[in-house]
Scaffold this motif. Structure first.
Motif, PDB file in Angstrom:
ATOM      1  N   LEU A  43       0.836  -1.192   0.000  1.00  0.00           N
ATOM      2  CA  LEU A  43       0.000   0.000   0.000  1.00  0.00           C
ATOM      3  C   LEU A  43       0.874   1.246   0.000  1.00  0.00           C
ATOM      4  O   LEU A  43       2.072   1.174   0.284  1.00  0.00           O
ATOM      5  N   VAL A  44       0.275   2.389  -0.310  1.00  0.00           N
ATOM      6  CA  VAL A  44       0.990   3.656  -0.288  1.00  0.00           C
ATOM      7  C   VAL A  44       0.260   4.644   0.601  1.00  0.00           C
ATOM      8  O   VAL A  44      -0.954   4.543   0.820  1.00  0.00           O
ATOM      9  N   VAL A  45       1.019   5.583   1.132  1.00  0.00           N
ATOM     10  CA  VAL A  45       0.472   6.768   1.785  1.00  0.00           C
ATOM     11  C   VAL A  45       0.589   7.916   0.791  1.00  0.00           C
ATOM     12  O   VAL A  45       1.688   8.218   0.317  1.00  0.00           O
ATOM     13  N   LEU A  46      -0.532   8.523   0.451  1.00  0.00           N
ATOM     14  CA  LEU A  46      -0.531   9.648  -0.473  1.00  0.00           C
ATOM     15  C   LEU A  46      -0.528  10.951   0.319  1.00  0.00           C
ATOM     16  O   LEU A  46      -1.404  11.173   1.164  1.00  0.00           O
ATOM     17  N   VAL A  47       0.459  11.791   0.032  1.00  0.00           N
ATOM     18  CA  VAL A  47       0.612  13.076   0.705  1.00  0.00           C
ATOM     19  C   VAL A  47       0.479  14.169  -0.339  1.00  0.00           C
ATOM     20  O   VAL A  47       1.205  14.165  -1.345  1.00  0.00           O
ATOM     21  N   GLY A  48      -0.432  15.102  -0.136  1.00  0.00           N
ATOM     22  CA  GLY A  48      -0.614  16.199  -1.079  1.00  0.00           C
ATOM     23  C   GLY A  48      -0.516  17.537  -0.396  1.00  0.00           C
ATOM     24  O   GLY A  48      -1.018  17.717   0.725  1.00  0.00           O
ATOM     25  N   HIS A  49       0.136  18.478  -1.064  1.00  0.00           N
ATOM     26  CA  HIS A  49       0.193  19.856  -0.581  1.00  0.00           C
ATOM     27  C   HIS A  49      -0.604  20.736  -1.534  1.00  0.00           C
ATOM     28  O   HIS A  49      -0.468  20.623  -2.761  1.00  0.00           O
ATOM     29  N   SER A  50      -1.470  21.586  -1.000  1.00  0.00           N
ATOM     30  CA  SER A  50      -2.176  22.585  -1.788  1.00  0.00           C
ATOM     31  C   SER A  50      -2.958  21.899  -2.923  1.00  0.00           C
ATOM     32  O   SER A  50      -3.758  21.006  -2.676  1.00  0.00           O
ATOM     33  N   TYR A  51      -2.712  22.293  -4.185  1.00  0.00           N
ATOM     34  CA  TYR A  51      -3.389  21.677  -5.334  1.00  0.00           C
ATOM     35  C   TYR A  51      -3.228  20.160  -5.358  1.00  0.00           C
ATOM     36  O   TYR A  51      -4.123  19.433  -5.810  1.00  0.00           O
ATOM     37  N   GLY A  52      -2.109  19.646  -4.846  1.00  0.00           N
ATOM     38  CA  GLY A  52      -1.875  18.208  -4.852  1.00  0.00           C
ATOM     39  C   GLY A  52      -2.946  17.415  -4.128  1.00  0.00           C
ATOM     40  O   GLY A  52      -3.123  16.222  -4.385  1.00  0.00           O
ATOM     41  N   GLY A  53      -3.695  18.066  -3.243  1.00  0.00           N
ATOM     42  CA  GLY A  53      -4.745  17.373  -2.512  1.00  0.00           C
ATOM     43  C   GLY A  53      -5.837  16.838  -3.411  1.00  0.00           C
ATOM     44  O   GLY A  53      -6.347  15.725  -3.203  1.00  0.00           O
ATOM     45  N   GLN A  54      -6.239  17.607  -4.427  1.00  0.00           N
ATOM     46  CA  GLN A  54      -7.304  17.106  -5.280  1.00  0.00           C
ATOM     47  C   GLN A  54      -6.806  15.983  -6.173  1.00  0.00           C
ATOM     48  O   GLN A  54      -7.565  15.073  -6.544  1.00  0.00           O
ATOM     49  N   VAL A  55      -5.519  15.983  -6.506  1.00  0.00           N
ATOM     50  CA  VAL A  55      -4.952  14.904  -7.318  1.00  0.00           C
ATOM     51  C   VAL A  55      -4.927  13.605  -6.523  1.00  0.00           C
ATOM     52  O   VAL A  55      -5.340  12.544  -7.020  1.00  0.00           O
ATOM     53  N   ILE A  56      -4.470  13.654  -5.268  1.00  0.00           N
ATOM     54  CA  ILE A  56      -4.391  12.413  -4.495  1.00  0.00           C
ATOM     55  C   ILE A  56      -5.780  11.863  -4.195  1.00  0.00           C
ATOM     56  O   ILE A  56      -5.975  10.635  -4.169  1.00  0.00           O
ATOM     57  N   ASN A  57      -6.764  12.731  -3.988  1.00  0.00           N
ATOM     58  CA  ASN A  57      -8.105  12.222  -3.712  1.00  0.00           C
ATOM     59  C   ASN A  57      -8.718  11.540  -4.928  1.00  0.00           C
ATOM     60  O   ASN A  57      -9.390  10.508  -4.805  1.00  0.00           O
TER      61      ASN A  57
END
Length: 223
Positions: free
Chosen positions: A72-86
């Motif tokens: 499994l992976v842990v997805l970490v997003g900053h700012s705009y990256g949050g909508q990409v990881i979701n």
């Protein structure tokens, strides 16, 4: 060992995560710092336009490769990256053990970054889009490595079934000392009192790594 996939915000590349990735790797973890399409130094948006789907497809392919052996992976997003990881988690949440949002936007199905961002941000987007209408110029105080960000990624509507909400661990760090309206008040309101989220508030600017990786490491330490 945990595999962390680190997705930066607009205008930034994987280089933004270098201090955090180095510390994670010292602790025996794998850290994949992602530079999204259109944000490499030699990328030319007039030759290869990029939208949100392109970024989601790119990250989805990486996650598929990293989890091919059953991990499994842990997805970490900053700012705009949050909508990409979701969006990537929404496609197959069984591959994701945790979602970590660093002062991001949290979008519902059919919303775009433009829809939920602040008026100050919308004004900057329109003023910085340039002659070609494709890339937003980096803000003047950004690192010199920052690149024009594909405007289409901030305008395209996100597509979510809601499956991403089944990821068992969801964490959000809100930066409270961001000047100029860059903060994400809509996201804060959505997750602050949601029992499915671990929500924290930090006395830092939107650039949560400005003072070093320690705060973020603390948020990730038990994942």
């Amino acid at each position: 060992m945990t595999t962390f996939v680190l997705v930066p915000g607009a205008w930034h590349g994987g280089w933004w995560y270098e201090p955090l990735a180095a510390e994670l790797e010292k602790r025996g973890h794998q850290a994949e710092s992602v530079t999204l399409a259109g944000l490499w130094p030699d990328d030319d948006l007039t030759r290869r336009p990029v939208n949100l789907t392109a970024h989601v497809d790119q990250l989805d392919t990486l996650v598929e490769d990293l989890t091919a052996g059953g991990g499994l992976v842990v997805l970490v997003g900053h700012s705009y990256g949050g909508q990409v990881i979701n969006e990537v988690a929404d496609r197959n949440p069984a591959r994701v053990s945790a979602l970590v949002h660093l002062d991001t936007d949290i979008l519902e199905d059919g919303e775009s970054c433009w829809d939920v961002t602040t008026e100050e941000n919308r004004k900057y987007f329109l003023e910085s889009v340039g002659a070609d209408g494709l890339g937003l110029a980096p803000m003047p105080f950004f690192d010199e490595r920052a690149r024009p960000h594909p405007f289409a990624t901030l305008l395209q509507k996100t597509r979510l079934t809601g499956a991403w909400k089944s990821v068992p661990v969801k964490r959000y760090a809100a930066a409270l000392e961001t000047p100029g309206g860059l903060q994400a008040p809509v996201a804060m309101d959505r997750v602050r009192n949601d029992p499915d989220w671990h929500y924290v508030e930090w006395p830092t600017t939107h650039n949560v790594l400005r003072d070093g990786p320690e705060r973020v490491l603390g948020l990730l330490s038990d994942l």
